[in-house]
Design a protein around this motif. Sequence first.
Motif, PDB file in Angstrom:
ATOM      1  N   GLN A 133      -0.809  41.371  81.461  1.00 43.32           N
ATOM      2  CA  GLN A 133      -1.453  41.808  80.226  1.00 43.32           C
ATOM      3  C   GLN A 133      -2.965  41.634  80.294  1.00 43.32           C
ATOM      4  O   GLN A 133      -3.723  42.517  79.881  1.00 43.32           O
ATOM      5  CB  GLN A 133      -0.891  41.041  79.016  1.00 43.32           C
ATOM      6  N   ASP A 190       1.155  52.493  79.704  1.00 48.26           N
ATOM      7  CA  ASP A 190       1.567  52.401  78.301  1.00 48.26           C
ATOM      8  C   ASP A 190       0.367  52.319  77.354  1.00 48.26           C
ATOM      9  O   ASP A 190       0.375  52.915  76.278  1.00 48.26           O
ATOM     10  CB  ASP A 190       2.466  51.186  78.066  1.00 48.26           C
ATOM     11  N   GLU A 242       4.076  45.807  87.315  1.00 46.98           N
ATOM     12  CA  GLU A 242       3.931  45.521  85.881  1.00 46.98           C
ATOM     13  C   GLU A 242       2.551  45.933  85.366  1.00 46.98           C
ATOM     14  O   GLU A 242       2.420  46.447  84.254  1.00 46.98           O
ATOM     15  CB  GLU A 242       4.187  44.037  85.611  1.00 46.98           C
ATOM     16  N   ALA A 269      -4.300  44.317  82.618  1.00 51.72           N
ATOM     17  CA  ALA A 269      -4.206  45.641  81.984  1.00 51.72           C
ATOM     18  C   ALA A 269      -5.338  45.826  80.970  1.00 51.72           C
ATOM     19  O   ALA A 269      -5.950  46.900  80.912  1.00 51.72           O
ATOM     20  CB  ALA A 269      -2.841  45.814  81.315  1.00 51.72           C
ATOM     21  N   ARG A 296       1.907  48.670  82.373  1.00 52.88           N
ATOM     22  CA  ARG A 296       1.180  48.311  81.145  1.00 52.88           C
ATOM     23  C   ARG A 296      -0.038  49.204  80.920  1.00 52.88           C
ATOM     24  O   ARG A 296      -0.306  49.607  79.790  1.00 52.88           O
ATOM     25  CB  ARG A 296       0.771  46.841  81.174  1.00 52.88           C
TER      26      ARG A 296
END
Length: 123
Positions: free
Chosen positions: A22, A57, A50, A25, A54
């Motif tokens: 996170q 997205d 991952e 990202a 992210r």
Amino acid sequence: MAIIDKLFPAPEVDARLPLVAQLVAQLLVEHGLAQIYHVPGDQVSALRKEIRRRVRDLSGHPIKTNYVGGVIHAECEPVYEIHAMTYQRAAVEALPSFLTGSDESALPSLPDWNVYWGNWAVS
């Protein structure tokens, strides 16, 4: 190697992977660049996957990730292009101070896009 890797069970995902993904990202969506240091070898593939998910997205943009010399380098080219002139200008302005070794306080401030795996722990 990828063919052989499929014959072995996937490693257990470290608890800090979602948090680091996170953070990275967000850096990519805001600045277009990120580097992740000290990622354990068994977590590299999962982390890269991952991060790509992210960013896709959050922004809809694709990213490139490379693992070189123990560091994951990630780039979101569409976002980087927005900031490219600022980064280039900062590099040109810093060159005289860098070459002469003078007045480091005059160096322009750039975003810190470095993330260190070991700095994040999940309890």
